[in-house]
Design an enzyme around this catalytic site. Structure first.
Site, PDB file in Angstrom:
ATOM      1  N   GLY A  46      22.615 -11.594   0.889  1.00  0.00           N
ATOM      2  CA  GLY A  46      21.637 -11.350  -0.158  1.00  0.00           C
ATOM      3  C   GLY A  46      21.120 -12.670  -0.700  1.00  0.00           C
ATOM      4  N   GLN A  51      17.113 -18.323  -6.661  1.00  0.00           N
ATOM      5  CA  GLN A  51      18.033 -19.214  -5.945  1.00  0.00           C
ATOM      6  C   GLN A  51      17.302 -20.239  -5.085  1.00  0.00           C
ATOM      7  OE1 GLN A  51      20.503 -15.691  -4.399  1.00  0.00           O
ATOM      8  NE2 GLN A  51      21.982 -17.337  -4.508  1.00  0.00           N
ATOM      9  N   CYS A  94      28.612 -16.373  -3.492  1.00  0.00           N
ATOM     10  CA  CYS A  94      27.182 -16.552  -3.779  1.00  0.00           C
ATOM     11  C   CYS A  94      26.728 -17.838  -3.111  1.00  0.00           C
ATOM     12  CB  CYS A  94      26.986 -16.635  -5.291  1.00  0.00           C
ATOM     13  SG  CYS A  94      25.270 -16.883  -5.791  1.00  0.00           S
ATOM     14  N   LEU A  95      25.550 -17.796  -2.492  1.00  0.00           N
ATOM     15  CA  LEU A  95      25.046 -19.003  -1.831  1.00  0.00           C
ATOM     16  C   LEU A  95      24.804 -20.126  -2.836  1.00  0.00           C
ATOM     17  CD1 LEU A  95      22.607 -17.373   0.757  1.00  0.00           C
ATOM     18  CD2 LEU A  95      24.920 -18.253   1.140  1.00  0.00           C
ATOM     19  N   HIS A 136      24.418  -7.668  -7.707  1.00  0.00           N
ATOM     20  CA  HIS A 136      24.590  -9.125  -7.732  1.00  0.00           C
ATOM     21  C   HIS A 136      23.223  -9.829  -7.679  1.00  0.00           C
ATOM     22  CE1 HIS A 136      26.723 -12.921  -6.132  1.00  0.00           C
ATOM     23  NE2 HIS A 136      25.433 -13.173  -5.968  1.00  0.00           N
ATOM     24  N   GLU A 137      22.360  -9.371  -6.761  1.00  0.00           N
ATOM     25  CA  GLU A 137      21.054 -10.030  -6.605  1.00  0.00           C
ATOM     26  C   GLU A 137      20.140  -9.759  -7.799  1.00  0.00           C
ATOM     27  OE1 GLU A 137      20.959 -12.252  -4.475  1.00  0.00           O
ATOM     28  OE2 GLU A 137      22.702 -11.577  -3.342  1.00  0.00           O
ATOM     29  N   HIS A 140      20.712 -12.036 -10.614  1.00  0.00           N
ATOM     30  CA  HIS A 140      20.071 -13.353 -10.496  1.00  0.00           C
ATOM     31  C   HIS A 140      18.704 -13.366 -11.199  1.00  0.00           C
ATOM     32  CE1 HIS A 140      22.591 -15.862  -7.951  1.00  0.00           C
ATOM     33  NE2 HIS A 140      22.748 -14.887  -7.068  1.00  0.00           N
TER      34      HIS A 140
HETATM   35 ZN   LIG Z   1      24.254 -14.884  -5.658  1.00  0.00          ZN
END
Ligand SMILES: [Zn+2]
Length: 172
Positions: A46, A51, A94-95, A136-137, A140
């Site tokens: 995701g 991000q 998370c990236l 989660h996304e 963000h």
């Molecule tokens: Zn994330």
């Protein structure tokens, strides 16, 4: 298509609230293509526009396992309509929080309304991993990271480590 630079916490741009997308046009389509490429290359399941430094309400997800057929989903202006009372727990990463993972408890099921790449309004109800990834996304988009669900102590520890790693990267 091109790879985008993924911001790493702590970064003030990850705390910003994303703005709604007004127009589903070719520039947005290009952003989505680039987000998919960046997510697959990372690799991740995701990615949210903030991000990659774009304060817009756009997320991409693909929870297909290795060897399974890809299931790319782009969600524009996603909005949570309903969350179940029943919860589930996943070890999240998370990236933007590389190399750190923690159990997060969230509602097990979610219903989301969004626009697809054609601008059509759609709804999806998800459970399991997809439910967690969507939540989660979408977090963000309001400047929230999974570490915000952890204790202040644990969050502080992770963010300090990331900060230190960034400084070493600049020096090295
Ligand atoms: Zn994330």
């Amino acid at each position: 298509m091109s790879l985008l630079n993924i911001l790493v916490a702590p970064d003030p741009r990850l705390k910003n609230k994303a703005l709604p997308v007004e127009k589903v046009d070719s520039a947005l389509s290009r952003l989505i293509d680039d987000m998919f490429e960046t997510m697959y290359q990372a690799p991740g399941i995701g990615l949210a526009a903030p991000q990659v430094g774009v304060a817009k309400k756009v997320i991409v997800v693909d929870t297909a396992k290795k060897g399974e057929e890809a299931q790319p989903m782009a969600l524009i202006n996603p909005e949570i309509l309903w969350l179940s009372e029943e919860t589930s727990s996943y070890e999240e990463g998370c990236l933007s929080v590389p190399e750190h993972y923690a159990e997060v408890i969230r509602p097990a099921r979610v219903r989301v309304r969004y626009q697809d790449r054609q601008g059509e309004i759609r709804e999806i109800e998800a459970d399991g991993l997809l439910s967690t990834v969507l939540q989660h996304e979408i977090d963000h988009l309001s400047g929230k990271l999974f570490v915000d669900y952890l204790s202040a102590l644990k969050r502080g520890m992770i963010l300090r480590k990331l900060e230190k790693a960034k400084k070493q990267a600049v020096r090295g």
